[in-house]
Write a protein that holds these residues in place. Structure first.
Motif, PDB file in Angstrom:
ATOM      1  N   GLY A  31      57.962  52.292  41.523  1.00 43.60           N
ATOM      2  CA  GLY A  31      58.114  51.779  40.534  1.00 43.60           C
ATOM      3  C   GLY A  31      59.808  51.642  40.226  1.00 43.60           C
ATOM      4  N   VAL A  32      60.643  52.128  41.135  1.00 39.16           N
ATOM      5  CA  VAL A  32      62.040  51.978  40.806  1.00 39.16           C
ATOM      6  C   VAL A  32      62.640  50.795  41.511  1.00 39.16           C
ATOM      7  N   GLY A  33      61.926  50.018  41.887  1.00 40.43           N
ATOM      8  CA  GLY A  33      62.431  48.804  42.722  1.00 40.43           C
ATOM      9  C   GLY A  33      62.999  48.718  43.814  1.00 40.43           C
ATOM     10  N   LYS A  34      62.318  49.642  44.664  1.00 38.41           N
ATOM     11  CA  LYS A  34      62.853  50.003  46.215  1.00 38.41           C
ATOM     12  C   LYS A  34      62.716  48.616  46.866  1.00 38.41           C
ATOM     13  N   SER A  35      61.525  47.812  46.676  1.00 36.38           N
ATOM     14  CA  SER A  35      61.458  46.791  47.420  1.00 36.38           C
ATOM     15  C   SER A  35      62.359  45.650  47.075  1.00 36.38           C
ATOM     16  N   SER A  36      62.608  45.606  46.017  1.00 39.77           N
ATOM     17  CA  SER A  36      63.656  44.371  45.265  1.00 39.77           C
ATOM     18  C   SER A  36      64.994  44.761  45.805  1.00 39.77           C
ATOM     19  N   CYS A  37      65.281  46.070  45.798  1.00 40.80           N
ATOM     20  CA  CYS A  37      66.531  46.414  46.309  1.00 40.80           C
ATOM     21  C   CYS A  37      66.736  46.226  47.737  1.00 40.80           C
ATOM     22  N   THR A  38      65.494  46.520  48.516  1.00 37.85           N
ATOM     23  CA  THR A  38      65.482  46.113  50.054  1.00 37.85           C
ATOM     24  C   THR A  38      65.941  44.620  50.544  1.00 37.85           C
ATOM     25  N   VAL A  39      65.164  43.882  49.416  1.00 29.96           N
ATOM     26  CA  VAL A  39      65.286  42.304  49.603  1.00 29.96           C
ATOM     27  C   VAL A  39      66.701  41.821  49.363  1.00 29.96           C
ATOM     28  N   GLN A  40      67.226  42.549  48.181  1.00 32.18           N
ATOM     29  CA  GLN A  40      68.683  42.285  47.703  1.00 32.18           C
ATOM     30  C   GLN A  40      69.863  42.756  48.818  1.00 32.18           C
ATOM     31  N   LEU A  41      69.309  43.641  49.482  1.00 31.71           N
ATOM     32  CA  LEU A  41      70.384  44.193  50.389  1.00 31.71           C
ATOM     33  C   LEU A  41      70.277  43.092  51.676  1.00 31.71           C
ATOM     34  N   ALA A  42      69.026  42.794  52.050  1.00 34.52           N
ATOM     35  CA  ALA A  42      69.101  41.943  53.126  1.00 34.52           C
ATOM     36  C   ALA A  42      69.458  40.544  52.856  1.00 34.52           C
ATOM     37  N   LEU A  43      69.326  39.916  51.633  1.00 32.15           N
ATOM     38  CA  LEU A  43      69.900  38.485  51.068  1.00 32.15           C
ATOM     39  C   LEU A  43      71.453  38.802  51.227  1.00 32.15           C
ATOM     40  N   SER A  44      71.948  39.971  50.687  1.00 32.95           N
ATOM     41  CA  SER A  44      73.252  39.881  50.406  1.00 32.95           C
ATOM     42  C   SER A  44      74.091  40.056  51.835  1.00 32.95           C
TER      43      SER A  44
END
Length: 289
Positions: free
Chosen positions: A25-38
């Motif tokens: 629930g800390v947003g790990k997957s959304s951070c992974t996605v944003q790292l990838a998109l960036s």
């Protein structure tokens, strides 16, 4: 134990990074996605390997639900999120009959699946392979580290939120990395405030600074803090990734020609993650030299 088949796949990948968190629930997957998109928006070729076998959310976030992987002579071909093939993804979500199918597996079967992902997926030449992991320090983490360790993965990026209860669990994740010899590349403090969709003011709903303080205490590079942005939530949740959402004025939504890599650039968080990825890449370069 040697795993030469894994090494053959990793030979064409410059950097292998695990994204970890000690708590759900800390947003790990959304951070992974944003790292990838960036990274992809900066011209890097990126692969995202989703080894959260019981909760594979990466396909949904990238707008790839319902897509299928294909078997080629060289191995499994990942699913691409853009026409330029800058961003590729592999997840068990592509192998399930539908998105509501549950994965009820014991440890050995999970480990075998992770090894198959690492050994059989034909990524081609990649600048980065980001491995999205489930919360905790259990079978999936041990399997990934075991199969990768011989080939010296770059290390781990740790995701936390500012609250004390999350920080306590993240300390365990950091200790896990130390025990298994996985370098710590940096820490991101996620959900550090809430961006109001009306005035863009950032309010600290929980607290702020906890992740940065932990990074200093544990002598880990602090990569940055990212607030909760309702526009990003809407973008990742909606099926049509070519629509840039506006929670303040739904009628102001606009269609963007291109992939989610391009659409993401319209989110304010893209600027924050551009800075985070710049720090990450600088750290990797410093390690090389």
């Amino acid at each position: 134990m040697s795993h030469p088949e894994v090494g053959q796949r990793l030979a064409s990948i410059k950097h292998v990074i695990l994204v970890l968190s000690g708590k759900g629930g800390v947003g790990k997957s959304s951070c992974t996605v944003q790292l990838a998109l960036s990274l992809a928006s900066q011209g890097r070729k990126v692969g995202v390997l989703d080894i959260d076998l019981c909760g594979p959310s990466i396909p949904r976030m990238l707008g790839l639900e319902g897509r299928q992987i294909h078997q080629a002579t060289a191995g499994w071909v990942p699913v691409f999120a853009d026409s330029d093939k800058q961003l590729a993804c592999m997840s068990i979500g592509f192998l399930l009959p539908n998105k509501n199918t549950s994965v009820v597996w014991r440890g050995p079967k999970k480990n075998a699946m992770i090894k198959q992902f690492l050994a059989d997926v034909y990524w081609g030449d990649l600048d980065y392979l980001l491995i999205d992991t489930p919360p905790g320090t259990s079978d999936e983490h041990l399997a990934a580290v075991e199969y990768l360790q011989e080939w010296n993965p770059d290390g781990a990026v740790i995701i936390t939120t500012p609250q004390a209860v999350a920080l306590a669990d993240v300390k365990k994740e950091i200790n896990f990395c130390t025990k298994v010899g996985l370098p710590l590349l940096g820490l991101i403090e996620n959900m550090s405030g809430f961006v109001c969709p009306h005035c863009a003011e950032c309010t600290n709903l929980f607290s702020t600074g906890g992740g940065e303080g932990l990074a200093k205490h544990m002598d880990i590079p602090f990569l940055g803090r990212a607030p909760i942005d309702p526009n990003l939530v809407m973008l990742l949740e909606q099926e049509d990734k070519t629509v840039v959402p506006n929670v303040n004025d739904p009628d102001a939504e606009k269609i963007v020609t291109g992939s989610i890599v391009e659409t993401y650039q319209h989110c304010e968080l893209s600027k924050i993650f551009a800075t985070i990825t710049a720090k990450l890449e600088a750290g990797l370069e410093a390690t090389k030299s």
